[in-house]
Design a protein around this motif. Structure first.
Motif, short mmCIF file in Angstrom:
data_model
loop_
_atom_site.label_atom_id
_atom_site.label_comp_id
_atom_site.label_asym_id
_atom_site.label_seq_id
_atom_site.Cartn_x
_atom_site.Cartn_y
_atom_site.Cartn_z
N ILE A 103 2.82 4.21 -1.87
CA ILE A 103 2.32 4.90 -2.91
C ILE A 103 3.01 4.78 -3.99
N ARG A 159 -7.83 5.22 -3.13
CA ARG A 159 -7.83 6.64 -3.75
C ARG A 159 -7.58 6.38 -5.44
N GLN A 181 8.98 6.59 1.19
CA GLN A 181 8.63 5.35 2.20
C GLN A 181 9.42 4.29 1.98
N PHE A 201 0.80 -1.17 -0.17
CA PHE A 201 -0.07 0.03 0.17
C PHE A 201 0.85 1.33 0.03
N GLN A 215 -6.20 3.07 1.91
CA GLN A 215 -6.42 4.19 1.47
C GLN A 215 -5.97 4.57 0.39
N PRO A 216 -4.50 4.60 0.13
CA PRO A 216 -3.84 5.09 -1.03
C PRO A 216 -4.51 4.05 -2.40
N VAL A 254 3.74 11.61 1.46
CA VAL A 254 4.45 11.35 -0.21
C VAL A 254 3.51 11.95 -1.01
N THR A 255 2.22 11.87 -0.89
CA THR A 255 0.99 12.51 -1.74
C THR A 255 1.22 14.04 -1.60
N SER A 277 0.88 5.49 6.15
CA SER A 277 -0.26 5.93 5.38
C SER A 277 0.08 6.31 4.03
N GLY A 278 1.31 7.00 3.88
CA GLY A 278 1.83 7.81 2.59
C GLY A 278 1.16 9.03 2.20
N GLN A 279 0.39 9.53 3.36
CA GLN A 279 -0.34 10.66 3.02
C GLN A 279 0.75 11.91 2.82
#
Lengths: 409, 64
Positions: free
Chosen positions: A117, A365, B26, A115, A361-362, B17-18, B13-15
């Motif tokens: 990105i 989305r 990551q 998961f 969530q990634p 990076v976004t 969560s990678g948020q």
């Protein structure tokens, strides 16, 4: 500090039941009683199915603060935890989402790799192909068609099957059992039986991956079992969780999102007329905020006395943080009831907040970006084939959405 | 602007990076945050602030 702003006594019969009903004719809005509670104050008592009375946390800022607060627990076995249904000891539904750190973090980190990105972006061409092929099939088939069955459910099911290493040919079996598990009014016996069937199915799959590992997440979990870091039962439980969470939520976002867009043609036009990835990504965030399909509220129990907004929540008190009302808090989102695909909605709590925030969530989305970016451009005349009043909504599900969405073009 | 991260808190969560791919990455094996630039330039300040806001584990600290 006392709970002076909430003069509701423990024995009061005025405490409303939770979950609450949405208003007829307002399928995209939170229940009106939730709105009333939010306007009245930051905390309210609600009554659950078992007679217990946890706190309802109504405001966005407080929800986020509490969900990220180490003084609250997600451990469903603790006294005071506001469970949404009866849970049996040793139940196969107790996964890491219902545990605290450090065990939660240890187990969660075993399944985070697919998961990231980068890994999710690497899957984007595969998802685009799945979406294109399914749209081809829809266009070549009869009309009207049920968009749930023909498109919304297959897209995320195919994706999660590939990621986990589950044969998609078994989709009737796992979708049927998953449906029972997330039905709010399913009997404890039916829910337990469905969970057991899925757990046995995943246990068989983990066993097969022990013998013949592939390039998938279940094989990576099987390796942990071989290394003695994870029990085979725990591996199967994680598989159940990811399989259910991976297809139900996204499927409902696709179908309910499409319905919301058909009911808001000016907003649908925004997506139909743009291929700007930034705009599409922003539209996905707004639809996640607006639709809040996980409408059962995040559940926690306080480990210590916690002061919030001038009140004291006592140790052992249950807490419910409903994201549907959090995402419609005017303090966080101006004109919250307006669907506006161009607004900045990125900070919504549709996936929760804190260490338990949705793992997938990634991926969700990305899938939604592909779907919303493609479907309406490829079928620009898409429209409902029945009146809105004929559409059956999942009022009885812990995941909200529509049972079917008849469309034509 | 000085950025610090807490890898023990991170839930992958990678948020971040976004929000700011020039500043956060990551680890491949478990998605835990990696800081690429502890002193990002001013033109990235808004993205980095957003990364801190959307991080569900509150694992990013920004000192202006």
């Amino acid at each position: 500090m006392t709970d002076v702003l909430n003069p509701v006594g423990e024995n009061s019969t005025d405490v409303p039941e939770y979950p609450m009903a949405r208003a007829a004719g307002c399928p995209f809005d939170p229940p009106p009683e939730l709105r009333t509670k939010q306007e009245a104050g930051p905390l309210a008592k609600v009554r659950l199915w078992d007679g217990s009375m946890p706190w309802l946390v109504t405001r966005y800022a407080d929800q986020r603060a509490l969900l990220a607060d180490p003084r609250v627990s997600a451990d469903i076995t603790r006294p005071g935890y506001p469970s949404s249904a009866p849970i049996r000891p040793g139940s196969s539904s107790i996964s890491f989402i219902l545990m605290d750190d450090p065990e939660h973090a240890r187990l969660r980190r075993m399944v985070t790799a697919p998961f990231t990105i980068k890994r999710v972006e690497a899957m984007r061409p595969t998802v685009q192909k799945i979406v294109d092929d399914l749209i081809d099939d829809v266009l070549a088939g009869p009309k009207p068609v049920d968009l749930v069955e023909a498109f919304a459910l297959p897209v995320p099911s195919l994706v999660i099957c590939q990621l986990l290493g589950v044969p998609y040919s078994d989709h009737d079996f796992f979708q049927e059992n998953s449906k029972t598990i997330i039905k709010r009014d399913a009997s404890p016996d039916d829910r337990t039986a469905a969970l057991s069937r899925l757990a046995a199915y995943l246990d068989d799959l983990v066993g097969a991956k022990l013998e013949n590992p592939g390039d998938d997440l279940l094989s990576r979990l099987a390796e942990r079992v071989t290394a003695g870091k994870l029990s085979r039962q725990a591996a199967a439980q994680m598989g159940v969780l990811l399989l259910i969470a991976g297809h139900e939520t996204t499927a409902n976002m696709i179908a309910l999102g499409t319905l919301a867009l058909l009911e808001n043609p000016d907003q649908l036009a925004v997506l139909r007329e743009s291929d700007d990835p930034k705009l599409i990504a922003g539209a996905v965030e707004e639809l996640l905020r607006y639709l809040h399909i996980t409408h059962n509220g995040r559940r926690r129990v306080a480990l210590e006395d916690i002061e919030i907004a001038g009140h004291v929540i006592r140790a052992g008190d249950g807490l419910i943080m409903p994201n549907d009302i959090g995402n419609r808090d005017p303090e966080a989102f101006p004109e919250p009831d307006r669907l506006d695909l161009t607004r900045d909605a990125r900070h919504h709590v549709a996936f929760g907040f804190g260490v338990h925030q949705c793992l997938g969530q990634p991926l969700a989305r990305m899938e939604l970006q592909v779907v919303y970016g493609k479907l309406y451009r490829r079928i620009p005349t898409l429209r409902l084939a029945e009146d809105l009043s004929q559409i059956p909504f999942k009022h009885d599900g812990s995941v909200y959405g529509v049972y079917r969405l008849p469309v034509t073009w | 602007m000085k950025v610090t991260i807490d890898q023990d808190k991170c839930v992958a969560s990678g948020q971040c990076v976004t929000a700011a791919a020039e500043v956060f990455d990551q680890r491949d094996e478990d998605g835990i945050v990696v800081l690429l630039n502890a002193n990002p330039p001013v033109e990235l300040a808004a993205d980095v602030r957003q990364a801190a806001v959307v991080c569900p584990a509150l694992a990013i600290t920004v000192d202006e």
